[in-house]
Each structure stands twice: as structure tokens, then as C-alpha cells.
Design a protein around this motif. Structure first.
Motif, mmCIF file in Angstrom:
data_model
loop_
_atom_site.group_PDB
_atom_site.id
_atom_site.type_symbol
_atom_site.label_atom_id
_atom_site.label_comp_id
_atom_site.label_asym_id
_atom_site.label_seq_id
_atom_site.Cartn_x
_atom_site.Cartn_y
_atom_site.Cartn_z
ATOM 1 N N SER A 1 0.793 -1.227 0.000
ATOM 2 C CA SER A 1 0.000 0.000 0.000
ATOM 3 C C SER A 1 0.829 1.283 0.000
ATOM 4 N N ASP A 2 1.964 1.325 0.668
ATOM 5 C CA ASP A 2 2.811 2.525 0.657
ATOM 6 C C ASP A 2 3.509 2.599 -0.699
ATOM 7 N N ALA A 3 3.357 3.722 -1.374
ATOM 8 C CA ALA A 3 3.912 3.815 -2.722
ATOM 9 C C ALA A 3 4.555 5.166 -2.958
ATOM 10 N N SER A 4 5.512 5.182 -3.888
ATOM 11 C CA SER A 4 6.161 6.425 -4.294
ATOM 12 C C SER A 4 6.411 6.393 -5.799
ATOM 13 N N LEU A 5 6.514 7.586 -6.378
ATOM 14 C CA LEU A 5 6.831 7.755 -7.787
ATOM 15 C C LEU A 5 8.186 8.439 -7.860
ATOM 16 N N SER A 6 9.071 7.919 -8.710
ATOM 17 C CA SER A 6 10.425 8.477 -8.825
ATOM 18 C C SER A 6 10.801 8.669 -10.277
ATOM 19 N N TRP A 7 11.559 9.751 -10.521
ATOM 20 C CA TRP A 7 12.169 10.003 -11.821
ATOM 21 C C TRP A 7 13.679 9.925 -11.635
ATOM 22 N N PHE A 8 14.326 9.262 -12.578
ATOM 23 C CA PHE A 8 15.772 9.110 -12.568
ATOM 24 C C PHE A 8 16.449 10.463 -12.795
ATOM 25 N N VAL A 9 17.513 10.731 -12.027
ATOM 26 C CA VAL A 9 18.344 11.921 -12.207
ATOM 27 C C VAL A 9 19.723 11.424 -12.670
ATOM 28 N N PRO A 10 20.059 11.608 -13.934
ATOM 29 C CA PRO A 10 21.325 11.100 -14.457
ATOM 30 C C PRO A 10 22.529 11.746 -13.778
ATOM 31 N N PRO A 11 23.640 11.018 -13.704
ATOM 32 C CA PRO A 11 24.874 11.606 -13.169
ATOM 33 C C PRO A 11 25.281 12.812 -14.015
ATOM 34 N N ASN A 12 25.944 13.735 -13.394
ATOM 35 C CA ASN A 12 26.476 14.930 -14.064
ATOM 36 C C ASN A 12 25.401 15.824 -14.665
ATOM 37 N N THR A 13 24.174 15.750 -14.141
ATOM 38 C CA THR A 13 23.138 16.692 -14.547
ATOM 39 C C THR A 13 22.799 17.562 -13.345
ATOM 40 N N ALA A 14 22.274 18.722 -13.618
ATOM 41 C CA ALA A 14 21.907 19.635 -12.532
ATOM 42 C C ALA A 14 20.770 19.020 -11.721
ATOM 43 N N LYS A 15 20.924 19.060 -10.418
ATOM 44 C CA LYS A 15 19.875 18.553 -9.530
ATOM 45 C C LYS A 15 18.759 19.590 -9.463
ATOM 46 N N PRO A 16 17.509 19.133 -9.541
ATOM 47 C CA PRO A 16 16.417 20.097 -9.437
ATOM 48 C C PRO A 16 16.383 20.738 -8.054
ATOM 49 N N GLU A 17 15.945 21.963 -8.000
ATOM 50 C CA GLU A 17 15.793 22.655 -6.718
ATOM 51 C C GLU A 17 14.525 22.130 -6.055
ATOM 52 N N MET A 18 14.669 21.644 -4.838
ATOM 53 C CA MET A 18 13.545 21.038 -4.119
ATOM 54 C C MET A 18 12.653 22.140 -3.544
ATOM 55 N N THR A 19 11.714 22.598 -4.346
ATOM 56 C CA THR A 19 10.821 23.690 -3.943
ATOM 57 C C THR A 19 9.534 23.190 -3.308
ATOM 58 N N ASP A 20 9.278 21.905 -3.395
ATOM 59 C CA ASP A 20 8.070 21.298 -2.835
ATOM 60 C C ASP A 20 8.518 20.317 -1.751
ATOM 61 N N PRO A 21 8.092 20.502 -0.498
ATOM 62 C CA PRO A 21 8.549 19.618 0.576
ATOM 63 C C PRO A 21 8.110 18.164 0.407
ATOM 64 N N SER A 22 7.144 17.905 -0.466
ATOM 65 C CA SER A 22 6.704 16.520 -0.681
ATOM 66 C C SER A 22 7.552 15.807 -1.740
ATOM 67 N N VAL A 23 8.515 16.515 -2.320
ATOM 68 C CA VAL A 23 9.433 15.926 -3.304
ATOM 69 C C VAL A 23 10.832 15.941 -2.712
ATOM 70 N N THR A 24 11.504 14.788 -2.748
ATOM 71 C CA THR A 24 12.841 14.678 -2.168
ATOM 72 C C THR A 24 13.814 14.116 -3.201
ATOM 73 N N LEU A 25 15.092 14.411 -2.979
ATOM 74 C CA LEU A 25 16.155 13.814 -3.778
ATOM 75 C C LEU A 25 16.592 12.561 -3.029
ATOM 76 N N GLN A 26 16.524 11.428 -3.690
ATOM 77 C CA GLN A 26 16.820 10.152 -3.059
ATOM 78 C C GLN A 26 18.054 9.539 -3.704
ATOM 79 N N SER A 27 19.039 9.184 -2.886
ATOM 80 C CA SER A 27 20.230 8.483 -3.366
ATOM 81 C C SER A 27 20.069 7.004 -3.072
ATOM 82 N N ARG A 28 20.261 6.194 -4.082
ATOM 83 C CA ARG A 28 20.165 4.745 -3.917
ATOM 84 C C ARG A 28 21.554 4.158 -4.122
ATOM 85 N N PRO A 29 21.976 3.268 -3.224
ATOM 86 C CA PRO A 29 23.306 2.674 -3.367
ATOM 87 C C PRO A 29 23.320 1.624 -4.486
#
Length: 188
Positions: A97-125
């Protein structure tokens, strides 16, 4: 110049020239940037892939209904803009039931500015995942059916299923052909 310094400079040039050149994205990435992986082992009904560490922008999905998926997609679009056009789009479900939607952020691209507190930058090992590829229109129902098929194939191979899985969609919903995947994290 000493031989050591010349060798160091040569290595630096070769490394910078070869960086990112040793991996060719598969056709299903459709000439877009997607996470780099190595296909390790092919099994009956699934394969194991080793993914390099990745970054994603992620937002929670209230429930797995179309209206909630569109709302989550809109939140990511407001933060990343229309130019964020990478694959895959990832829906991760935990405990059914707990779900999230994610978009890939390629290496060496500008990270989006987190202007919405419900959107986070997630690092996966770095992670090894079990993958089942399937076609058809991307969607939760089609994905859930393939979760069951992957789980069955894993159990036949003596491996276990987990309560967390992801749907990876590579392409527009409106495409004529679709490449979809379901992933189970091998380490969970």
C-alpha cells in the motif's frame, strides 16, 4: 618531465576520455539517459542486474489510483520541469500500500531545486535486483500481474520475494510499443 608524471598525465587523460564510454544503454532506454547496470545472470523468467548508485527525485503516492499517480507526476514535473525526460519512471510499492513515484536523475546533470517539501532527492546505493520484463500499456494492474509472475519464478529458483517491489516504465504511455519491468531488490 619525469616518467612518473608523464604516466600520471596519460592515465588522467585516458580516464577522462573513457568515463561513461564503457556502457552502452540498451535499446529500451530509447536514446535517453537511464541508470547504468550490468546484467549478471539470466534465469528462467527473470534476470539479475547490478545497478550502479543512482539518484532519483521522489514523491509519495497517496494510493495506486490513476488520479493519485497523475497528481504525483505533476508534483515531480513542477520541481524538475518539462526538460526532465529520462527513463525509467519508477513506482515503488512497500507492504502492498505505501507507494512512491520516482524520476531518474542522471549523473552529471543539474539537480532540481527542491521547492516542494513533498518531493525529495533520493540516493540509492549500488544494488542487485531481480528483473522481469513485460510489455503492454504501463499500469498498476499489468504490473501487479507481473509481480506475481516474477515472484513465482523467484520461488522456483529457490529465491524469495519481498514486500517491496518497483515497476519501471521506459517510454511514454502513448507509445505504440512498451518496455516495462518489475524489480525485486535481491538484498531485502
Amino acid at each position: 618531465m619525469s616518467g612518473r608524471m608523464e604516466l600520471s598525465l596519460l592515465m588522467l587523460v585516458l580516464v577522462s576520455f573513457c568515463e561513461g564510454q564503457n556502457w552502452n544503454a540498451p535499446d529500451f532506454c530509447r536514446n535517453k539517459l537511464c541508470p547504468q547496470f550490468t546484467a549478471a545472470v539470466q534465469h528462467q523468467g527473470f534476470e539479475e542486474r547490478l545497478y550502479v548508485p543512482t539518484e532519483w527525485i521522489t514523491t509519495k503516492i497517496d494510493n495506486l489510483k490513476s488520479i493519485d499517480l497523475m497528481a504525483a507526476n505533476s508534483r515531480l514535473k513542477r520541481v524538475a520541469g518539462d526538460s526532465a525526460d529520462y527513463w525509467p519512471v519508477l513506482i515503488t510499492v512497500t507492504n502492498g500500500s505505501d507507494a512512491s513515484l520516482s524520476w531518474f536523475v542522471p549523473p552529471n546533470t543539474a539537480k532540481p531545486e527542491m521547492t516542494d517539501p513533498s518531493v525529495t532527492l533520493q540516493s540509492r546505493p549500488e544494488v542487485t535486483v531481480y528483473v522481469r520484463v513485460f510489455g503492454g500499456t504501463p499500469g498498476i494492474d499489468n504490473g501487479q500481474e507481473n509481480v506475481k509472475m516474477l515472484c513465482g519464478a523467484l520461488q522456483e529458483a529457490g529465491k524469495s520475494c519481498t514486500d517491496t517491489y518497483s515497476f519501471a516504465f521506459y517510454g511514454s504511455y502513448f507509445s505504440i510499443t512498451h518496455h516495462n519491468e518489475v524489480w525485486f531488490d535481491k538484498t531485502q
